[in-house]
Each structure stands twice: as structure tokens, then as C-alpha cells.
Scaffold this active site. Sequence first.
Site, short mmCIF file in Angstrom:
data_model
loop_
_atom_site.label_atom_id
_atom_site.label_comp_id
_atom_site.label_asym_id
_atom_site.label_seq_id
_atom_site.Cartn_x
_atom_site.Cartn_y
_atom_site.Cartn_z
N ARG A 165 30.80 80.48 25.91
CA ARG A 165 29.59 80.84 26.66
C ARG A 165 29.57 82.34 26.97
O ARG A 165 30.53 82.86 27.54
CB ARG A 165 29.57 80.07 27.98
CG ARG A 165 28.30 80.30 28.80
CD ARG A 165 28.40 79.62 30.16
NE ARG A 165 29.32 80.31 31.02
CZ ARG A 165 29.96 79.76 32.06
NH1 ARG A 165 29.77 78.50 32.36
NH2 ARG A 165 30.79 80.46 32.79
N HIS A 201 24.80 72.37 38.56
CA HIS A 201 25.02 73.72 39.08
C HIS A 201 24.23 74.73 38.27
O HIS A 201 23.87 74.48 37.12
CB HIS A 201 26.51 74.08 39.01
CG HIS A 201 27.06 74.15 37.61
ND1 HIS A 201 27.37 73.04 36.87
CD2 HIS A 201 27.33 75.22 36.81
CE1 HIS A 201 27.82 73.39 35.68
NE2 HIS A 201 27.80 74.72 35.60
N HIS A 244 22.50 72.79 35.25
CA HIS A 244 22.99 71.99 34.13
C HIS A 244 24.22 71.19 34.54
O HIS A 244 24.84 71.46 35.58
CB HIS A 244 23.26 72.86 32.90
CG HIS A 244 24.15 74.03 33.15
ND1 HIS A 244 23.71 75.18 33.74
CD2 HIS A 244 25.46 74.21 32.91
CE1 HIS A 244 24.70 76.04 33.84
NE2 HIS A 244 25.79 75.47 33.36
N ASP A 300 25.02 78.56 36.93
CA ASP A 300 26.26 79.32 36.77
C ASP A 300 26.30 80.48 37.77
O ASP A 300 25.34 81.23 37.91
CB ASP A 300 26.37 79.86 35.34
CG ASP A 300 26.75 78.76 34.35
OD1 ASP A 300 27.33 77.74 34.78
OD2 ASP A 300 26.45 78.93 33.15
C1 SIN Z 1 28.58 75.32 31.70
O1 SIN Z 1 28.65 74.57 32.68
O2 SIN Z 1 28.18 76.48 31.79
C2 SIN Z 1 28.99 74.79 30.33
C3 SIN Z 1 28.16 73.65 29.87
C4 SIN Z 1 28.80 72.87 28.75
O3 SIN Z 1 30.01 73.00 28.52
O4 SIN Z 1 28.08 72.09 28.11
#
Ligand code: SIN
Length: 281
Positions: free
Chosen positions: A272, A96, A257, A98
Site C-alpha cells: 500500500r 477504519h 475500509h 487509514d
Molecule cells: C488497509 O487496511 O489499508 C489494507 C486493506 C487490505 O489489506 O485489504
Amino acid sequence: MKIRQITPAIGAEISGVHLGEASRDPSLFAAIKAALLAHKVLFFRRQDITRAEHVALAGRFGKLEDHPVAGSDPEHPGLVRIYRSDNPHSYENNYHCDGLWRPNPAMGAVLRCIECPEIGGDTIWVNMVKAYEELSEDIRQKIVGLRARASIEHSFGAVMTAEARAKLAQEHPSVEHPVVRTHPETGEKILFVGAGFSTHFTNYSTPANVRHGIDKAPGASLLLNYLISRATIPEYQVRWSWQQGDVAVWDNRCTQHYALNDYWPAPRKMERAGIVGDIPY
Ligand code: SIN
């Protein structure tokens, strides 16, 4: 500042930089931003920075966004907690970008590892410019002008009660984006559909694509699933194994990611700071 490219497609490790400094020093920040545009995701090992420095660094890219489901640190608005310590359920183990469900999906993010499992819990990033460029010419022709819907309802909403899901969908109605977007800073073309949030094309139905009403949905969903599957190609990817304090900074406009959910019941805690993006075109 030293830059070590990790794969031919995407990703670089930056050393010789303290991100607390970068949050205060405009010329150091400018060098990091230039490296980000070149490599799409940057990794910084074992950064001993405060939460205030974390949000200050992300805030240099732009305004920060909160998340309607994952809560933020109460003292640092915009610092979203992705904590997996009491619940095996994960939202992040699908490809995805974000906030594709937002009218203006995130420009990027700064993610810091607070606690990681001894083994597992890696994250993969994908270069979606390459995913677009390596489509065959006939597919690229076929998707010119196509648009697709994205929604939070069928992803984060999937484990909610029907009432909570309806409320989420009402507060965050689904949105429509171009299937191929243009990077506002580099001009690159980007394949902009993903497994996490894309649901269907909104303008697939033309006399050329649909001869009889009934072939509309299967033809469209086969093509959409094919495009979504391109993110899984290893040659477009980089994979990072976390250590406590590591930071990843990514350009969310041209990457996807996937955080692996392979470590339960070990805890994994990430924070994040997502940066507000612009309307894709
Ligand atoms: C996310 O999907 O933004 C987080 C990625 C992660 O937890 O490594």
C-alpha cells in the site's frame, strides 16, 4: 478507459487502462482522479506494474507516508507491506480510515495485491458521505461541532508490551478531529469517526447533554458507538474479491475500509502506498 459502477453507493471498476501509463501520463491520471472523486474507490484488475510504477502513480496524488508499525519496502519508501504469511494477527479487520490517528490522516491510498488466498481475504469499502447523509435530522443536529479523539495506542498498540505501547503513544500522541468533516475537493460532509481509532468525544459535555456529571460517559459513548456502527450498513458498501495484481485506489477522506481476516493459514500479501492528507475541518 471504461468505467463500470459496481454498487449504487460506491465503487467502480476501471478497464482499458495500464496504471504504469497512468503514472506517466498527466491526462490519463487526471481522468482517474476525476473518477475517484465521483466513485470514491476504483478497482483495476490484474495490473502488471512494477513497484516503481506503483509508487509513481500514488506520488501523483501527493507525498507518500510511512507507517510506524507496518514496515515499508526498503527500496521504495512509502510502499507499506501488509503481509500476512507468518502471523494470524490482523490489524485491518475493523472499519477504519487509514491514519485517523495522525493530525493529517491519509488523503488516499493505492493498494496492490501481491499474493491472495484462493478463497477469502476480500476488502470492503464504505461511503461515509452516505453514512452522514442518512443520519436522522436530530442526530445530525446533535453532532454539529462535536470533536472526537483518535489514537494509534489502543489499536496497533494493543498487542505490544506495555513499554512498547507507551513508546508508540509518546511518539504518536492522540489527536482530535471533527466528527463531521468537509471534503476539501467536493465540499461533501463526511461522518469521520471509526471503529479502528476513535476513542471518545472531547467536547460532548454541555449543559444540554450533561445534567449530572455521571451521565457524561455513558451518553457520549452510546452516541459514538452508534455513529461508528453506521459503517457496517451493507447499502453503503462495496466488497472486492482480489486476484493477484489487482489494484484499488481509494479516497481515504470520505471512505472507511475493512479487510476480512478469514483466510489463515493461507498467505495474503498486499502493498500500500498511502498519500499524505491535510488537516480535516
Ligand atoms: C488497509 O487496511 O489499508 C489494507 C486493506 C487490505 O489489506 O485489504
